[in-house]
Design an enzyme around this catalytic site. Structure first.
Site, PDB file in Angstrom:
ATOM      1  N   ASP A   1       0.873  -1.160   0.000  1.00 49.20           N
ATOM      2  CA  ASP A   1       0.000   0.000   0.000  1.00 49.20           C
ATOM      3  C   ASP A   1       0.916   1.218   0.000  1.00 49.20           C
ATOM      4  OD1 ASP A   1      -1.957   1.825   0.303  1.00 49.20           O
ATOM      5  OD2 ASP A   1      -2.487   1.274   2.375  1.00 49.20           O
TER       6      ASP A   1
ATOM      7  N   LYS B   1       3.366   6.579 -19.819  1.00 50.79           N
ATOM      8  CA  LYS B   1       2.705   7.844 -20.064  1.00 50.79           C
ATOM      9  C   LYS B   1       1.306   7.802 -19.455  1.00 50.79           C
ATOM     10  CE  LYS B   1       0.221   8.530 -23.733  1.00 50.79           C
ATOM     11  NZ  LYS B   1      -1.054   7.793 -23.767  1.00 50.79           N
TER      12      LYS B   1
ATOM     13  N   HIS C   1       4.931   3.863 -26.359  1.00 49.69           N
ATOM     14  CA  HIS C   1       4.930   2.553 -27.029  1.00 49.69           C
ATOM     15  C   HIS C   1       4.981   2.671 -28.546  1.00 49.69           C
ATOM     16  CE1 HIS C   1       0.568   3.124 -27.481  1.00 49.69           C
ATOM     17  NE2 HIS C   1       0.585   2.138 -28.355  1.00 49.69           N
TER      18      HIS C   1
ATOM     19  N   GLU D   1      -8.343   6.310 -34.718  1.00 50.74           N
ATOM     20  CA  GLU D   1      -8.822   5.079 -34.087  1.00 50.74           C
ATOM     21  C   GLU D   1     -10.326   4.971 -34.326  1.00 50.74           C
ATOM     22  OE1 GLU D   1      -6.718   4.178 -30.154  1.00 50.74           O
ATOM     23  OE2 GLU D   1      -7.044   6.336 -30.085  1.00 50.74           O
TER      24      GLU D   1
ATOM     25  N   HIS E   1       2.855  10.417 -28.690  1.00 55.19           N
ATOM     26  CA  HIS E   1       2.995   9.598 -29.904  1.00 55.19           C
ATOM     27  C   HIS E   1       3.184  10.444 -31.173  1.00 55.19           C
ATOM     28  CE1 HIS E   1       1.821   6.583 -27.122  1.00 55.19           C
ATOM     29  NE2 HIS E   1       0.515   6.689 -27.255  1.00 55.19           N
TER      30      HIS E   1
ATOM     31  N   LYS F   1     -10.554   9.661 -31.899  1.00 51.65           N
ATOM     32  CA  LYS F   1     -11.225   8.414 -31.576  1.00 51.65           C
ATOM     33  C   LYS F   1     -12.560   8.383 -32.319  1.00 51.65           C
ATOM     34  CE  LYS F   1      -9.015   7.525 -27.194  1.00 51.65           C
ATOM     35  NZ  LYS F   1      -8.052   6.476 -27.592  1.00 51.65           N
TER      36      LYS F   1
HETATM   37  C1  BG6 Z   1      -2.397   5.071 -25.820  1.00 50.70           C
HETATM   38  C2  BG6 Z   1      -3.530   6.014 -25.545  1.00 50.70           C
HETATM   39  O1  BG6 Z   1      -1.183   5.639 -25.425  1.00 50.70           O
HETATM   40  O2  BG6 Z   1      -2.354   4.779 -27.196  1.00 50.70           O
HETATM   41  C3  BG6 Z   1      -4.831   5.415 -26.006  1.00 50.70           C
HETATM   42  O3  BG6 Z   1      -3.597   6.286 -24.156  1.00 50.70           O
HETATM   43  C4  BG6 Z   1      -4.745   4.986 -27.449  1.00 50.70           C
HETATM   44  O4  BG6 Z   1      -5.903   6.338 -25.839  1.00 50.70           O
HETATM   45  C5  BG6 Z   1      -3.511   4.129 -27.681  1.00 50.70           C
HETATM   46  O5  BG6 Z   1      -5.899   4.252 -27.763  1.00 50.70           O
HETATM   47  C6  BG6 Z   1      -3.306   3.863 -29.155  1.00 50.70           C
HETATM   48  O6  BG6 Z   1      -2.290   2.912 -29.331  1.00 50.70           O
HETATM   49  P1  BG6 Z   1      -2.256   1.976 -30.596  1.00 50.70           P
HETATM   50  O7  BG6 Z   1      -1.004   1.180 -30.426  1.00 50.70           O
HETATM   51  O8  BG6 Z   1      -3.490   1.169 -30.578  1.00 50.70           O
HETATM   52  O9  BG6 Z   1      -2.198   2.901 -31.780  1.00 50.70           O
END
Ligand code: BG6
Length: 484
Positions: A87, A142, A172, A210, A234, A334
């Site tokens: 915790d 992040k 990522h 997305e 990103h 989105k």
């Molecule tokens: C994340 C965001 O870092 O990246 C999300 O927080 C988003 O909102 C995602 O959906 C998109 O990643 P990818 O790899 O699906 O393009």
């Protein structure tokens, strides 16, 4: 370097990110023989789970992520898992339990898959319990803060315990195969680099669209919005890799130094320019892939401020010798009609045409680097349609599909990044100065939206985004690139 036996401690180890990405990726690494037999994964949470509960949960998450062909490999992986209840900021006994779960003398990686405001307390807890031994690495997810001030605070708190060289900040997108391919494409071929400047490039578009909505994450998303969630990290990273100068080598500092210079060269978007050069949007109800979906305000989970953007388009400029006058249009949203992430480089028109009577113009060439789906590269060339008389010109694509070209599986972003952390290679992680430079550029945009009460423009779910985004790029007679 390959990694040796490591204790990988995941804070937030039973949470969404651990289950959706970290454990499945680690299982794939294990399956491919890329985890040292001695490596252990210690999931830390407040849950008070038993080891058996954790293994059941992990097994279900892994099976939900990919097909498990060899149950023995899965069992071997599950045997690496342990759970410790800590915790953070509460009962200190958990830290002792964590100490007992770690083996002296092995490499240590602490992965903080938790909201950023907990990072400082966790790092202090690790230090006070004597767990952050020299050489331990820390991994941060992040969002790193919500503005420059809070990012600096998080970075400073972490830096009290872990030196920068041992701090791994995940974006990522940098772990995606196609993103790494961008560097290879640019710097392992001679034909592009001579054209890669304002003399031959008209503009660049970077899109991360997305089709999903915010799902159950509205609580987080409401405090974030697309600018903080996608653009600050990103999209700006993609812009850096597209615009950077050739680094002298592919190593941790050369690559990151060049990315930083791009961020520092971005013309600040402030005052009236924010109004002219940015668009905020929010999805309303609509239909995506034939399915009726609710608008952002009706998504479940968490209070809605009503004012969060789920779409951003903007025009950025990299004010340096190479790119002066070349707009970089960035766009993310989105609930768009299609999930598609790509970088589009639009070349200029030919300086002089020798086919004035031709049917069709020598069209501007595009280079499209498709990150997902259908990873690959398309280059449009102008060609003559077969036939007599005046030439008929037509843009035709040269297509390279990674899936058709290579028969090896593309590792997922998290597989690549976790393997790099375990091996101690930070090249594909974001350095402190980069994160802070990105916030320095993003902050005034968000501040101007707040000051001017710029409400997001509603776009129907399943559409190409708000009309404002088309006006933004259309001002100079340009259009968003549509898939051929
Ligand atoms: C994340 C965001 O870092 O990246 C999300 O927080 C988003 O909102 C995602 O959906 C998109 O990643 P990818 O790899 O699906 O393009």
């Amino acid at each position: 370097p390959a990694s040796g036996p490591t204790d990988l401690v995941v804070f937030g180890g039973t949470g969404d990110l651990a289950m959706r990405k970290l454990l499945p990726s680690l299982h794939l690494l294990d399956r491919d023989g890329r985890l040292d037999p001695g490596t252990r994964v210690v999931a830390v949470s407040r849950d008070g789970l038993t080891a058996a509960d954790l293994r059941d949960k992990a097994a279900a998450a892994i099976r939900g992520h990919h097909e498990v062909n060899d149950p023995d490999v899965l069992r071997r992986f599950l045997d690496r898992l342990a759970h410790v209840t800590v915790d953070v900021g509460g009962d200190p006994r958990g830290w002792n339990d964590l100490a007992d779960a770690l083996t002296p003398g092995r490499d240590r990686v602490f992965h903080l898959a938790v909201p950023p405001m907990l990072s400082g307390a966790i790092c202090r807890g690790l230090r006070d319990a004597g767990l952050a031994v020299p050489g331990s690495r820390v991994v941060l997810e992040k969002p790193l803060g919500r503005d420059l001030a809070s990012a600096r605070e998080v970075n400073a708190e972490v830096a009290e315990v872990f030196p920068e060289a041992d701090t791994y900040r995940i974006d990522h997108y940098l772990g995606k195969e196609t993103v790494q391919n961008l560097l290879v494409l640019r710097f392992a071929n001679v034909i592009l680099e001579p054209l890669w400047n304002s003399r031959w490039i008209d503009h660049v578009q970077i899109t991360a669209a997305e089709s999903v909505g915010v799902g159950g994450r509205r609580g987080y998303y409401d405090t974030s919005g697309a600018m903080r969630d996608m653009v600050q990290n990103h999209l700006l990273q993609l812009l850096c890799l597209t615009a950077m100068e050739p680094p002298s080598s592919y190593d941790r500092d050369s690559v990151r130094d060049e990315k930083l210079k791009v961020l520092q060269a971005l013309t600040p978007l402030t005052g009236d320019r924010v109004h002219e050069d940015t668009v905020r949007g929010q999805y309303g109800p609509g239909s995506v892939g034939g399915e009726e979906v609710v608008g952002y305000l009706d998504e479940a989970g968490g209070p809605a401020t009503g004012d969060t953007e789920t779409f951003v388009a903007l025009r950025a400029e990299v004010a340096n010798w190479r790119w002066a006058g070349v707009p970089f249009y960035l766009r993310t949203g989105k609930r768009m009609e299609q999930a598609r992430s790509e970088i589009v480089v639009r070349f200029r028109e030919v300086p002089h045409t020798i086919f004035p009577g031709a049917d069709g113009l020598p069209g501007p060439g595009h280079l499209v680097i498709r990150l997902q789906p259908d990873e690959g590269i398309h280059l449009t060339m102008t060609a003559k349609e077969p036939g007599p008389g005046a030439p008929r010109l037509r843009p035709v694509p040269l297509k390279l599909s990674f899936a058709d070209t290579f028969d090896t599986r593309s590792p997922e972003a998290y597989e690549r990044l976790l393997a790099d952390v375990l091996a101690g290679d930070p090249t594909l992680f974001v350095r402190r100065d980069e994160v802070e430079a990105a916030w320095r550029w993003v902050d005034p945009v968000i501040a101007a939206w707040t000051d001017h009460h710029t409400s997001p423009e509603i776009y129907p779910a399943g559409s190409a985004g708000p009309a404002g985004a088309h006006r933004l790029i259309g001002r100079n007679g340009r259009t968003w690139y549509e898939q051929e």
